[in-house]
Scaffold this motif. Structure first.
Motif, PDB file in Angstrom:
ATOM      1  N   VAL A   1       0.641  -1.230  -0.027  1.00 27.08           N
ATOM      2  CA  VAL A   1      -0.072  -0.073   0.007  1.00 27.08           C
ATOM      3  C   VAL A   1       0.943   1.297   0.050  1.00 27.08           C
ATOM      4  O   VAL A   1       0.439   2.339  -0.277  1.00 27.08           O
ATOM      5  N   TYR A   2       2.152   1.225   0.233  1.00 24.55           N
ATOM      6  CA  TYR A   2       3.151   2.108   0.308  1.00 24.55           C
ATOM      7  C   TYR A   2       3.936   2.138  -1.065  1.00 24.55           C
ATOM      8  O   TYR A   2       4.191   1.080  -1.528  1.00 24.55           O
ATOM      9  N   ASP A   3       4.138   3.375  -1.749  1.00 26.26           N
ATOM     10  CA  ASP A   3       4.829   3.343  -2.878  1.00 26.26           C
ATOM     11  C   ASP A   3       6.255   3.044  -2.658  1.00 26.26           C
ATOM     12  O   ASP A   3       7.115   2.238  -3.659  1.00 26.26           O
ATOM     13  N   CYS A   4       6.654   3.254  -1.528  1.00 27.41           N
ATOM     14  CA  CYS A   4       8.476   3.280  -0.956  1.00 27.41           C
ATOM     15  C   CYS A   4       8.219   3.264   0.305  1.00 27.41           C
ATOM     16  O   CYS A   4       7.485   3.586   0.967  1.00 27.41           O
ATOM     17  N   ALA A   5       9.564   2.431   0.800  1.00 32.67           N
ATOM     18  CA  ALA A   5       9.866   2.356   2.348  1.00 32.67           C
ATOM     19  C   ALA A   5      10.354   3.392   3.158  1.00 32.67           C
ATOM     20  O   ALA A   5      11.668   3.490   2.944  1.00 32.67           O
ATOM     21  N   GLU A   6       9.464   4.178   3.655  1.00 32.26           N
ATOM     22  CA  GLU A   6      10.273   5.370   4.424  1.00 32.26           C
ATOM     23  C   GLU A   6       9.581   5.353   5.702  1.00 32.26           C
ATOM     24  O   GLU A   6       8.393   5.161   5.819  1.00 32.26           O
ATOM     25  N   CYS A   7      10.106   5.938   6.484  1.00 32.16           N
ATOM     26  CA  CYS A   7       9.766   6.029   7.866  1.00 32.16           C
ATOM     27  C   CYS A   7       9.641   7.694   8.285  1.00 32.16           C
ATOM     28  O   CYS A   7      10.885   8.177   8.828  1.00 32.16           O
ATOM     29  N   TYR A   8       8.571   8.334   7.959  1.00 30.62           N
ATOM     30  CA  TYR A   8       8.346   9.879   8.272  1.00 30.62           C
ATOM     31  C   TYR A   8       7.354   9.725   9.789  1.00 30.62           C
ATOM     32  O   TYR A   8       6.546   8.970   9.940  1.00 30.62           O
ATOM     33  N   LEU A   9       7.758  10.747  10.521  1.00 28.76           N
ATOM     34  CA  LEU A   9       7.040  10.710  11.753  1.00 28.76           C
ATOM     35  C   LEU A   9       7.168  12.449  12.070  1.00 28.76           C
ATOM     36  O   LEU A   9       8.132  13.414  11.383  1.00 28.76           O
TER      37      LEU A   9
ATOM     38  N   ASN B   1      -2.416  13.958   5.608  1.00 26.40           N
ATOM     39  CA  ASN B   1      -2.453  13.453   4.360  1.00 26.40           C
ATOM     40  C   ASN B   1      -1.211  13.800   3.759  1.00 26.40           C
ATOM     41  O   ASN B   1      -1.030  13.577   2.322  1.00 26.40           O
ATOM     42  N   PHE B   2      -0.131  14.319   4.453  1.00 26.46           N
ATOM     43  CA  PHE B   2       1.056  14.789   3.827  1.00 26.46           C
ATOM     44  C   PHE B   2       1.717  13.352   3.213  1.00 26.46           C
ATOM     45  O   PHE B   2       1.610  12.248   3.799  1.00 26.46           O
ATOM     46  N   LYS B   3       2.358  13.665   1.974  1.00 21.52           N
ATOM     47  CA  LYS B   3       3.066  12.472   1.173  1.00 21.52           C
ATOM     48  C   LYS B   3       4.435  12.778   1.197  1.00 21.52           C
ATOM     49  O   LYS B   3       4.635  13.992   0.688  1.00 21.52           O
ATOM     50  N   TRP B   4       5.188  11.858   0.971  1.00 20.30           N
ATOM     51  CA  TRP B   4       6.626  11.939   0.798  1.00 20.30           C
ATOM     52  C   TRP B   4       6.867  11.477  -0.621  1.00 20.30           C
ATOM     53  O   TRP B   4       6.037  10.787  -1.159  1.00 20.30           O
ATOM     54  N   LYS B   5       7.913  12.042  -1.290  1.00 17.87           N
ATOM     55  CA  LYS B   5       8.350  11.580  -2.567  1.00 17.87           C
ATOM     56  C   LYS B   5       9.158  10.350  -2.527  1.00 17.87           C
ATOM     57  O   LYS B   5      10.132  10.324  -1.810  1.00 17.87           O
ATOM     58  N   CYS B   6       9.006   9.614  -3.520  1.00 22.26           N
ATOM     59  CA  CYS B   6       9.677   8.274  -3.654  1.00 22.26           C
ATOM     60  C   CYS B   6      10.922   8.593  -4.793  1.00 22.26           C
ATOM     61  O   CYS B   6      10.472   9.264  -5.806  1.00 22.26           O
ATOM     62  N   ASP B   7      11.923   8.100  -4.581  1.00 26.05           N
ATOM     63  CA  ASP B   7      12.909   8.092  -5.627  1.00 26.05           C
ATOM     64  C   ASP B   7      12.670   7.287  -6.652  1.00 26.05           C
ATOM     65  O   ASP B   7      12.247   6.170  -6.605  1.00 26.05           O
TER      66      ASP B   7
END
Length: 220
Positions: free
Chosen positions: A70-78, A214-220
């Protein structure tokens, strides 16, 4: 020993003490400046602040109870305040020969909706209309690994939805109970609260006061 030699030795010792003091102060100052002037509610990537964690981001794979990525990439944002508390807890674990292993961190609301569409049961997935602490950037799903990277036995896998996963379940070997107790004791010491039915889930205290995001991070 001649007087001149004694003076040289004394000066040398004072020089070493001075250098050590300056080095400690410099590093302490640099450490305090690491977070800059960011607001504590800012979403940041844990990897930008520490390399001392182990990652196994389950929802960026199909190795989870949803059987779906369900995530496009594996990151840990907090949120930054959560990361600060988590780093302090991890530093304590490291002193004892362990490290935190992360399964899940902040979860955007759109991801929560995607999970709800797959499993629309509040026993397993928080209703996105209400949001969860994961959606607020204040929750982590974790375990511990030893100095060899071997995960400690916690009695059940991550996301095991049975009574055996509860902190109250005591019909387990002493070693497993000891491992769970270690994880819980230190996390509670550093501003986290446990979630009774899931040994792996910890919420930062007062995280419920933060807004669902609903903040989303960018995937490389």
């Amino acid at each position: 020993m001649s007087t001149v030699l004694k003076i040289y030795i004394l000066v040398g010792c004072l020089f070493l003490v001075s250098c050590k003091t300056n080095w400690v102060y410099k590093n302490k100052k640099e450490s305090n400046a690491t977070f800059g002037n960011l607001n504590d509610t800012t979403f940041v990537n844990l990897k930008d602040y520490s390399r001392d964690f182990v990652y196994d981001m389950k929802y960026a794979t199909e190795d989870n109870f949803l059987k779906a990525k369900v995530y496009d990439c594996a990151e840990c944002y907090l949120r930054l305040k959560t990361i600060k508390a988590l780093m302090k807890a991890n530093a304590k674990f490291i002193k004892k020969g362990f490290k935190i292993k992360l399964y899940d961190c902040y979860r955007p609301l759109d991801i929560q909706k995607k999970m709800w569409a797959i499993v629309s049961n509040p026993i397993y997935v928080a209703d996105p209309s209400k949001g969860s602490i994961h959606n607020r950037g204040g929750a982590v799903d974790i375990s511990l690994v030893d100095s060899n990277g071997v995960e400690l036995d916690m009695g059940t896998p991550f996301d095991f939805f049975g009574p055996e996963a509860s902190h109250d379940y005591k019909n387990l070997p002493k070693e497993i109970l000891k491992n769970r107790k270690l994880l819980k004791r230190i996390m509670l010491r550093y501003k986290f609260k446990s979630f009774n039915s899931e040994w792996w889930h910890y919420n930062r205290k007062n995280a419920k006061l933060d807004t669902v995001s609903n903040f989303k991070w960018k995937c490389d």
